[in-house]
Scaffold this motif. Structure first.
Motif, mmCIF file in Angstrom:
data_model
loop_
_atom_site.group_PDB
_atom_site.id
_atom_site.type_symbol
_atom_site.label_atom_id
_atom_site.label_comp_id
_atom_site.label_asym_id
_atom_site.label_seq_id
_atom_site.Cartn_x
_atom_site.Cartn_y
_atom_site.Cartn_z
ATOM 1 N N TYR A 1 77.085 54.070 18.345
ATOM 2 C CA TYR A 1 78.464 54.473 18.044
ATOM 3 C C TYR A 1 78.841 53.956 16.672
ATOM 4 O O TYR A 1 78.654 52.763 16.388
ATOM 5 N N LEU A 2 79.308 54.829 15.800
ATOM 6 C CA LEU A 2 79.694 54.442 14.455
ATOM 7 C C LEU A 2 81.081 54.985 14.164
ATOM 8 O O LEU A 2 81.360 56.151 14.467
ATOM 9 N N PRO A 3 81.969 54.161 13.575
ATOM 10 C CA PRO A 3 83.279 54.675 13.189
ATOM 11 C C PRO A 3 83.170 55.438 11.873
ATOM 12 O O PRO A 3 82.428 55.032 10.980
ATOM 13 N N VAL A 4 83.888 56.541 11.759
ATOM 14 C CA VAL A 4 83.866 57.261 10.487
ATOM 15 C C VAL A 4 84.658 56.451 9.466
ATOM 16 O O VAL A 4 85.586 55.706 9.799
ATOM 17 N N ALA B 1 86.465 55.589 25.866
ATOM 18 C CA ALA B 1 85.504 54.678 25.274
ATOM 19 C C ALA B 1 84.209 55.395 24.926
ATOM 20 O O ALA B 1 83.491 55.001 24.025
ATOM 21 N N THR B 2 83.895 56.411 25.655
ATOM 22 C CA THR B 2 82.660 57.135 25.387
ATOM 23 C C THR B 2 82.967 58.614 25.309
ATOM 24 O O THR B 2 83.968 59.085 25.838
ATOM 25 N N VAL B 3 82.068 59.351 24.649
ATOM 26 C CA VAL B 3 82.274 60.791 24.535
ATOM 27 C C VAL B 3 82.003 61.423 25.896
ATOM 28 O O VAL B 3 80.963 61.165 26.504
ATOM 29 N N PRO B 4 82.939 62.196 26.393
ATOM 30 C CA PRO B 4 82.751 62.792 27.718
ATOM 31 C C PRO B 4 81.514 63.691 27.754
ATOM 32 O O PRO B 4 81.269 64.439 26.814
ATOM 33 N N HIS B 5 80.773 63.581 28.832
ATOM 34 C CA HIS B 5 79.537 64.359 28.949
ATOM 35 C C HIS B 5 79.794 65.839 28.832
ATOM 36 O O HIS B 5 79.001 66.575 28.253
ATOM 37 N N ALA B 6 80.940 66.282 29.353
ATOM 38 C CA ALA B 6 81.217 67.714 29.359
ATOM 39 C C ALA B 6 81.401 68.252 27.942
ATOM 40 O O ALA B 6 81.208 69.429 27.694
ATOM 41 N N ASP B 7 81.776 67.359 27.015
ATOM 42 C CA ASP B 7 82.020 67.814 25.646
ATOM 43 C C ASP B 7 80.776 67.795 24.767
ATOM 44 O O ASP B 7 80.846 68.104 23.589
ATOM 45 N N LEU B 8 79.653 67.412 25.319
ATOM 46 C CA LEU B 8 78.458 67.294 24.487
ATOM 47 C C LEU B 8 77.966 68.666 24.060
ATOM 48 O O LEU B 8 77.863 69.584 24.878
ATOM 49 N N PRO B 9 77.633 68.828 22.785
ATOM 50 C CA PRO B 9 77.023 70.081 22.367
ATOM 51 C C PRO B 9 75.647 70.233 23.010
ATOM 52 O O PRO B 9 74.993 69.237 23.344
ATOM 53 N N LYS B 10 75.211 71.481 23.179
ATOM 54 C CA LYS B 10 74.012 71.711 23.999
ATOM 55 C C LYS B 10 72.753 71.085 23.404
ATOM 56 O O LYS B 10 71.832 70.728 24.126
ATOM 57 N N TRP B 11 72.726 70.928 22.052
ATOM 58 C CA TRP B 11 71.516 70.346 21.470
ATOM 59 C C TRP B 11 71.405 68.851 21.712
ATOM 60 O O TRP B 11 70.432 68.232 21.340
ATOM 61 N N TRP C 1 75.182 63.370 16.850
ATOM 62 C CA TRP C 1 74.013 63.728 16.042
ATOM 63 C C TRP C 1 72.741 63.274 16.735
ATOM 64 O O TRP C 1 72.722 62.259 17.417
ATOM 65 N N ASN C 2 71.688 64.022 16.484
ATOM 66 C CA ASN C 2 70.388 63.632 17.025
ATOM 67 C C ASN C 2 69.681 62.691 16.063
ATOM 68 O O ASN C 2 69.700 62.901 14.857
ATOM 69 N N PHE D 1 67.106 59.419 19.797
ATOM 70 C CA PHE D 1 68.344 58.714 20.104
ATOM 71 C C PHE D 1 69.530 59.584 19.722
ATOM 72 O O PHE D 1 69.364 60.672 19.179
ATOM 73 N N ARG D 2 70.727 59.119 20.078
ATOM 74 C CA ARG D 2 71.948 59.859 19.775
ATOM 75 C C ARG D 2 72.850 58.979 18.935
ATOM 76 O O ARG D 2 72.891 57.759 19.119
ATOM 77 N N VAL D 3 73.575 59.621 18.046
ATOM 78 C CA VAL D 3 74.581 58.905 17.268
ATOM 79 C C VAL D 3 75.917 59.586 17.493
ATOM 80 O O VAL D 3 76.032 60.806 17.344
ATOM 81 N N PHE D 4 76.914 58.791 17.894
ATOM 82 C CA PHE D 4 78.274 59.296 18.060
ATOM 83 C C PHE D 4 79.095 58.733 16.914
ATOM 84 O O PHE D 4 79.266 57.511 16.822
ATOM 85 N N THR D 5 79.542 59.577 16.008
ATOM 86 C CA THR D 5 80.465 59.098 14.982
ATOM 87 C C THR D 5 81.866 59.396 15.499
ATOM 88 O O THR D 5 82.194 60.536 15.821
ATOM 89 N N VAL D 6 82.659 58.343 15.620
ATOM 90 C CA VAL D 6 83.955 58.463 16.303
ATOM 91 C C VAL D 6 85.060 57.939 15.386
ATOM 92 O O VAL D 6 84.794 57.301 14.359
ATOM 93 N N SER D 7 86.272 58.191 15.784
ATOM 94 C CA SER D 7 87.399 57.701 14.997
ATOM 95 C C SER D 7 87.471 56.181 15.116
ATOM 96 O O SER D 7 86.959 55.609 16.091
ATOM 97 N N PRO D 8 88.071 55.508 14.142
ATOM 98 C CA PRO D 8 88.168 54.040 14.231
ATOM 99 C C PRO D 8 88.785 53.586 15.551
ATOM 100 O O PRO D 8 88.327 52.598 16.135
ATOM 101 N N ASP D 9 89.782 54.300 16.046
ATOM 102 C CA ASP D 9 90.407 53.901 17.310
ATOM 103 C C ASP D 9 89.438 54.020 18.478
ATOM 104 O O ASP D 9 89.338 53.132 19.326
ATOM 105 N N GLN D 10 88.745 55.152 18.487
ATOM 106 C CA GLN D 10 87.757 55.343 19.556
ATOM 107 C C GLN D 10 86.692 54.258 19.489
ATOM 108 O O GLN D 10 86.222 53.764 20.507
#
Lengths: 626, 410
Positions: free
Chosen positions: B153-156, B280-290, B203-204, B220-229
């Protein structure tokens, strides 16, 4: 013993050229050794190609499961190792053997028996590495086998033992041949064959031999360290003993980058022979072509770390290796421009050899451009270890080396065998190879830029790589078909091709002055060379006559007086180089096969005994018997 | 994705004839290096564009000259002997100098970019320790005392400064959409890479250096999220395991951080909805298919579906504590193993096996049953009864209980 068995083979023309198995096992004739190299290398090319076809089938779509991950890792390791050390290098060696003495006006190479020893070592090393398949234990650390993945800690099986020993044997073969050809070219040129009159193929061979004798000791050291780590528990690459994993990378690429030029320069040389002949014009900028060969070879030792931009060498080292890498593009570009200059204003006949030579100019250019892309480290960080690199080096190795070597095969086949390859099949071979090659490797540029890492056994769906991989796999199958056509043509034409005559292409260099195939002694009378293109009048060659009939024939080849009849002393045929090779290989077999010391000692004893017997065998039979 | 489109337009305009084939494939390119989402990635892309354009020009000129020569100078009947030119010094000098000039045009920005991107990372950067293992990624955030695996998890807008080490062989850390790769070489001498993510997304990531049997399965996966997230994620990761049996919920491991976010209470085993802005985490349902793996299950592995239906996390927690699991895995307050990935919040991850399978009961049960069949070369032994080298001797019900426990560790 050898003199008694060798004597019959000198008795008459029948034994000399049509002799059975024994005449091949005991030969010291550079032309026969060259043919052995040629047939063996083509066989390995086919096997390496089968490995590639299996990999392409596995990668056709996402989540392929044709082979297991371990098998796939063995396949790509062996595909690279096979194509580099057992196909392209020995194909070049075939031409060194077949052509150097003919092009410089010599009767043989400087050390004919060492030459035979080189071939047998090559055969032994390549067989040694490949028998590992029978235990499903083929080498599996990649062709550059990075430490520490190649160490016993992370690779405890015998897979890499096969690689280490096989590569050592192959390296010995190349080194012995390298010194042999350097000696030959320096000392055995015919009167008037100044260095700046030498055919450019011989020049490229000459430069390549220096690369071999300077680069192979480095890999020999690197692999010897590894061999000691693996067999005798030294710690050159052992992490827990404080080894730096980058030691291997520096040693390997200090060899590995010159190796790239070892693979490509002979093909450049062949194209530099083919293009003038079929353009009916001398090579454009001969001296520049020679200087650029030397420059490429020299600079080639100063660019190795461009394979390592991602390892974190720091900005200064990255910048230096970036600039040296860019510099090497200049002499390489100059060669391409000079080939264009050779064709420019010419009267180009498109035989199969011409097509392959033009194919090299066309495809190597693409590999060269993507090579310059890698010379910029920040951009390279996006490209390295992705399929973009796979695309790049296949444009260099297949589009460059293999295209040039195929041009050489079509061009010199009549000189080697006396018969022509079928031109119609040849053109099918070229066009299918050209189309298949581009379909296979061009989409890999996109796969790489779209983030596909190399050396992956399998990839997930929805990554944007499916179409690229579909096309690549179809292209690979087209190359398989093309190669099958070539094999048929090659095998069939050896016995049944149209008779070529001394000089079917009205080519300019002296190897075309002698009968095809050349008699054992090559030149009945050593020629006196007065120009770069002795076979062409000073005013230039006449246009090339239409192709000779390609229809096959069972007509026998013309015969020529034997060496005995002409009173020319020839090197003794001897089995001892083969026996020495068997002894050496046996010692290594003992080492890898449960560390059987008695077998190691037996092999070493055979090796040493046959070396003594070899040294004590006179070079020419006349001195003992006649 | 605007950067991606811009890049695509850029290239197609410059090199349409060459790249037609490739663009045909450009319908969905989740891992393209173009339009990278960080300043380092941009800098690398700019050079790649320059190289592609110059290379494209050289390509067109050389191949054009070659095609012209092949057509114009092909043998014609009754042609005379061509002029026997041996060379031309002016031409030789010209075509030595032109490439030299082109290379200088490449060299100057290349070297400038080398020094820019290899400079020291900005102060205040987020420190991330990356540790490559055969064949998974360990991520540590020393500033927050967080240890996790395979999901980053990385903040933008904040520079992430990676310190890259390996636990075994050489790996290479690569997120094509964020920046160029950096090899993971040494155990004790970290390699460095930094970049500042500039867009929110998933991102992959890949291992880009061949590292043995399951090199291709080291993703692995990288989630770039807002500072609050990101703050919320940090706070959540700092809590103890979400499922505790017969014991009070462990206190957060470290309270020294100054994120200012309210640590959410240990969450129950329900999916967080995308409507919740403080997830706190990206919801599974919102994950892009890749980013949802479609790796097929290996043949010869089956699981009793009734066991999954009857799975009880409380029983699973008891099994975990007494089984071989604790030898390799850490669950904060429960076990201290360090050989395998930290499982304290394993239920919050979207994938298992280094992004090889989706993180759901179906795949988790199979994984526990026989990880070596699920992932070639995996050192995790099979846990099911009757399998060779099994460390667990569990039946399907016990495995389902374990999986339910792990799934509950959100």
């Amino acid at each position: 013993m050898a003199t008694t068995v060798a004597a019959p083979s000198l008795a008459g023309p029948k034994h000399k050229y049509e002799g059975g198995l024994w005449s091949w096992l005991s030969t010291t004739d550079h032309k026969k050794i060259g043919q052995l190299y040629l047939y063996t290398a083509i066989s390995w090319f086919v096997i390496g190609g089968i490995e590639a076809a299996i990999m392409r089938t596995q990668l056709y779509g996402p989540n392929g499961r044709l082979v297991s991950a371990d098998t796939y890792n063995q396949l790509f390791t062996m595909h690279g190792t096979t194509m580099i050390f057992m196909a392209i290098m020995p194909l070049s060696a075939a031409f060194f053997n077949l052509l150097i003495p003919l092009q410089i006006g010599a009767r043989d190479v400087a050390f004919p028996r060492l030459n035979a020893f080189s071939y047998w070592l090559f055969l032994a090393g390549s067989l040694f590495m490949n028998v590992s398949w029978f235990w499903h234990a083929a080498p599996d650390s990649g062709w550059f086998a990075y430490a520490p993945l190649n160490t016993p800690q992370f690779n405890p099986g015998i897979n890499m033992d096969f690689w280490v020993i096989g590569l050592q044997i192959l390296g010995l073969s190349s080194l012995a041949a390298g010194f042999n050809f350097i000696t030959t070219i320096i000392n055995m040129r015919a009167p008037g064959m100044h260095f700046m009159r030498m055919p450019v193929f011989t020049w490229s061979a000459f430069v390549t031999q220096f690369l071999i004798v300077l680069a192979f000791p480095i890999i020999t050291v690197a692999v010897t360290f590894l061999l000691f780590d693996r067999f005798f528990h030294t710690t050159f690459y052992e992490l827990s003993a404080g080894a730096d994993p980058l030691l291997w990378q520096h040693l390997f690429w200090l060899f590995g980058h010159p190796e790239v030029y070892i693979l490509i320069l002979p093909a450049f040389g062949l194209v530099s022979e083919v293009l003038p002949t079929f353009s009916r014009k001398p090579l454009f900028g001969y001296p520049v072509m020679v200087y650029s060969l030397i420059l490429i070879a020299t600079l080639g030792f100063g660019v190795w770390a461009h394979h390592m931009f991602a390892v974190g060498m720091g900005p200064v080292a990255d910048s230096i290796f970036s600039v040296t890498t860019m510099l090497i593009a200049i002499p390489t570009g100059v060669k391409i421009f000079n080939w264009l200059g050779t064709m420019w204003g010419g009267n180009i006949s498109f035989r199969t050899a011409t097509l392959f030579a033009v194919g090299l100019v066309c495809l190597f250019t693409i590999g060269g451009i993507s090579g310059v892309m890698h010379s910029s480290p920040p951009s390279d960080l996006m490209q390295t270890d992705s399929y973009f690199i796979v695309a790049h080096f296949h444009y260099v190795m297949f589009g460059g080396s293999m295209m040039g070597l195929f041009a050489g095969v079509y061009y010199y086949f009549p000189k080697i065998t006396g018969r022509m390859l079928n031109e119609t099949l040849g053109k099918w071979h070229f066009w299918l190879t050209f189309i298949g090659m581009n379909l296979t490797f061009f989409p890999m540029h996109f796969a790489g830029l779209n983030g596909m890492p190399r050396r992956i056994w399998s990839y997930d769906a929805n990554q944007g790589w499916d179409l690229d991989n579909h096309i690549s796999t179809i292209g690979a199958y087209i190359i398989v078909i093309a190669t099958a056509i070539f094999l048929y043509n090659f095998i069939r034409s050896r016995g049944h091709g149209a008779i070529g005559g001394n000089n079917p292409w009205d080519a300019p260099t002296i190897e075309w002055s002698m009968p095809s195939p050349p008699p054992a002694y090559n030149f009945a009378k050593i020629p006196n060379v007065t120009s770069r293109y002795p076979m062409w009048p000073a005013t230039g060659p006449s246009p090339l006559s239409p192709p000779v009939p390609t229809a096959g024939t069972d007509q026998p080849l013309p015969t020529h007086p034997t060496a005995d009849q002409l009173g020319i002393p020839m090197p003794t045929a001897t089995i001892k180089p083969l026996i020495a090779t068997i002894g050496l290989t046996l010692a290594f077999v003992g080492l890898i096969w449960h560390r059987q010391i008695p077998i190691v000692l037996l092999g070493a004893a055979i090796f040493i005994a046959s070396l003594y017997a070899w040294v004590l065998t006179p070079l020419e039979p006349e001195h003992t018997e006649h | 994705m605007t950067g991606l489109h811009r890049a695509r337009r850029f290239i197609s305009a410059a090199l349409t004839p060459v790249f037609v084939l490739g663009l045909a494939a450009c319908t969905g390119l989740p891992n393209t290096i173009f339009g990278a989402h960080s300043e380092v990635g941009h800098a690398e892309d700019r050079l790649t564009y320059l190289l592609l354009i110059l290379g494209g020009i050289v390509f067109v000129l050389i191949e054009g000259a070659l095609i012209y020569a092949v057509v114009r100078f092909r043998a014609r009947p009754n042609a005379s002997t061509p002029s026997q030119t041996h060379g031309n010094t002016k031409l030789e000098v010209t075509w030595t100098l032109i490439p030299a000039v082109i290379l200088a045009i490449i060299a100057v920005p290349s070297i400038r970019t080398i020094f820019e991107t290899e400079a020291t990372a900005a102060t205040g950067a987020l420190q991330v320790e990356v540790i490559g293992h055969q064949w998974w990624w360990e991520f540590r955030y020393p500033q927050y005392k967080i240890v996790t695996a395979n999901e980053l998890y990385l903040p933008v807008g904040r520079t992430a400064n990676f310190s890259l080490r390996t636990d075994d062989v050489i790996h290479s850390f690569w997120i094509p959409q964020l920046a160029g790769k950096r090899d993971v070489v040494h155990k004790d001498r970290p390699n460095w890479l930094w970049f500042t993510p500039d867009s929110i997304g998933v991102w992959n990531g890949f291992c880009a250096e061949y590292c043995g049997t399951s090199h291709s399965n080291m993703r692995f996966r990288v989630f770039t999220v807002s500072p609050d997230q990101f703050k919320a994620w940090v706070a959540h990761q700092q809590t103890g395991p979400a499922f505790a049996v017969a014991a009070p919920a462990p206190a957060p491991a470290d309270t020294g951080k100054k994120t200012g976010a309210t640590p959410p209470a240990p969450v129950a085993a329900v999916a967080l909805t995308s409507a919740d802005t403080n997830t706190a985490t990206v919801p599974h349902a919102d994950l892009p298919k890749w980013t949802v793996p479609e790796t097929p299950l290996p043949a010869g592995l089956s699981f009793d579906q009734n066991a999954i239906a009857k799975a009880d996390p409380a029983r699973g927690a008891q099994i975990f504590k007494t089984a071989a699991c604790i030898g390799c895995h850490t669950i904060q307050g429960v076990s201290m193993g360090i050989i395998g990935p930290n499982l304290t919040h394993v239920g919050s991850r979207t994938t298992i096996g280094a992004a090889l399978y989706p993180n759901d009961m179906k795949h988790l049960t199979m994984w526990i049953k026989d990880a070596r069949l699920m992932k070639p070369g995996s050192i995790m032994p099979p846990m099911a009864k009757g399998l060779p080298e099994s460390m667990g001797m569990f039946d399907d019900q016990q495995i389902a209980d374990l999986a339910a426990y792990l799934s509950s560790l959100k």
